[in-house]
Enzyme design. Structure first.
Site, short mmCIF file in Angstrom:
data_model
loop_
_atom_site.label_atom_id
_atom_site.label_comp_id
_atom_site.label_asym_id
_atom_site.label_seq_id
_atom_site.Cartn_x
_atom_site.Cartn_y
_atom_site.Cartn_z
N CYS A 92 4.19 -8.20 9.05
CA CYS A 92 4.28 -6.76 9.38
C CYS A 92 3.39 -6.01 8.40
O CYS A 92 3.45 -6.26 7.19
CB CYS A 92 5.73 -6.28 9.27
SG CYS A 92 5.88 -4.47 9.31
N HIS A 133 10.74 -4.48 17.24
CA HIS A 133 9.97 -4.00 16.09
C HIS A 133 9.01 -2.91 16.60
O HIS A 133 8.48 -3.04 17.69
CB HIS A 133 9.17 -5.15 15.47
CG HIS A 133 8.45 -4.76 14.23
ND1 HIS A 133 7.22 -4.14 14.25
CD2 HIS A 133 8.82 -4.85 12.93
CE1 HIS A 133 6.86 -3.88 12.99
NE2 HIS A 133 7.81 -4.31 12.19
N HIS A 161 2.53 1.07 12.19
CA HIS A 161 3.56 0.08 11.86
C HIS A 161 3.64 -0.95 12.98
O HIS A 161 4.08 -0.62 14.08
CB HIS A 161 4.91 0.80 11.68
CG HIS A 161 6.02 -0.10 11.24
ND1 HIS A 161 7.34 0.32 11.28
CD2 HIS A 161 6.04 -1.37 10.76
CE1 HIS A 161 8.12 -0.66 10.84
NE2 HIS A 161 7.36 -1.70 10.52
N HIS A 221 6.04 -4.21 6.08
CA HIS A 221 7.19 -4.91 5.48
C HIS A 221 6.90 -6.36 5.09
O HIS A 221 7.82 -7.09 4.75
CB HIS A 221 8.38 -4.83 6.43
CG HIS A 221 8.79 -3.41 6.69
ND1 HIS A 221 8.58 -2.79 7.90
CD2 HIS A 221 9.36 -2.49 5.87
CE1 HIS A 221 9.02 -1.54 7.82
NE2 HIS A 221 9.49 -1.33 6.61
N GLU A 258 17.91 -8.56 11.91
CA GLU A 258 16.69 -8.17 11.19
C GLU A 258 15.49 -8.33 12.13
O GLU A 258 15.14 -9.44 12.51
CB GLU A 258 16.54 -9.04 9.93
CG GLU A 258 15.20 -8.90 9.24
CD GLU A 258 14.80 -7.46 8.96
OE1 GLU A 258 15.52 -6.78 8.19
OE2 GLU A 258 13.77 -7.01 9.51
N LYS A 259 14.88 -7.20 12.46
CA LYS A 259 13.84 -7.19 13.49
C LYS A 259 12.54 -7.90 13.12
O LYS A 259 11.71 -8.15 13.97
CB LYS A 259 13.53 -5.75 13.90
CG LYS A 259 12.95 -4.89 12.78
CD LYS A 259 12.71 -3.48 13.28
CE LYS A 259 12.26 -2.55 12.18
NZ LYS A 259 13.36 -2.09 11.33
N HIS A 260 12.34 -8.22 11.85
CA HIS A 260 11.08 -8.85 11.45
C HIS A 260 11.07 -10.37 11.55
O HIS A 260 10.01 -10.98 11.49
CB HIS A 260 10.75 -8.47 9.99
CG HIS A 260 10.37 -7.05 9.83
ND1 HIS A 260 11.28 -6.08 9.52
CD2 HIS A 260 9.16 -6.44 9.94
CE1 HIS A 260 10.66 -4.92 9.44
NE2 HIS A 260 9.37 -5.10 9.70
FE LIG Z 1 7.92 -3.65 10.01
#
Ligand SMILES: [Fe+2]
Length: 130
Positions: A116, A46, A52, A119, A16-18
């Protein structure tokens, strides 16, 4: 009634990149400086675009035995390619990685929170001993 904590997400940072990744020694010497590096997108990058991006990272410490966290660093990333000529046309981007130098009297838990702009809030923690 909703609580903000209900909406702070976490996951395995490898998939999960976040999720912020906290890199620091698991054992430090009491009263001696050490580095805490926090990165969002360590394994899976990310996006870092005008539309974004990671807007900020905050780092907190909970001393062992305490019920109160201490904010030890807050970093805002302000350049995401925005430009008068349009989104992503700018000449500079700030990346979502930071380093905090700290010294602690005793062990505890380091918390990293990242935001983010699309997100939301993500967190991770790492326990250190001294
Ligand atoms: Fe994001």
């Amino acid at each position: 009634m909703n609580k903000l904590s209900e909406f702070v997400k976490t996951a395995d940072w490898k998939s999960e990149k976040h999720v912020p990744v906290i890199d620091c020694p698991e054992m430090v010497r009491a009263g001696e400086w050490f580095a805490i590096n926090v990165t969002v997108g360590k394994e899976i990058p990310h996006p870092n675009t005008t539309e974004h991006h990671i807007a900020w990272i905050a780092v907190h410490f909970l001393p062992a035995g305490s019920k109160t966290t201490v904010e030890i660093g807050r970093f805002e990333f302000s350049a995401h390619g925005q430009s008068p000529t349009g989104p992503n046309q700018g000449s500079i981007h700030t990346d979502s990685t930071v380093t905090v130098h700290a010294k602690a009297a005793a062990g505890g838990t380091i918390f990293a929170t990242a935001y983010c702009n699309i997100h939301g809030l993500w967190e991770a923690d790492k326990t250190i001993s001294a």
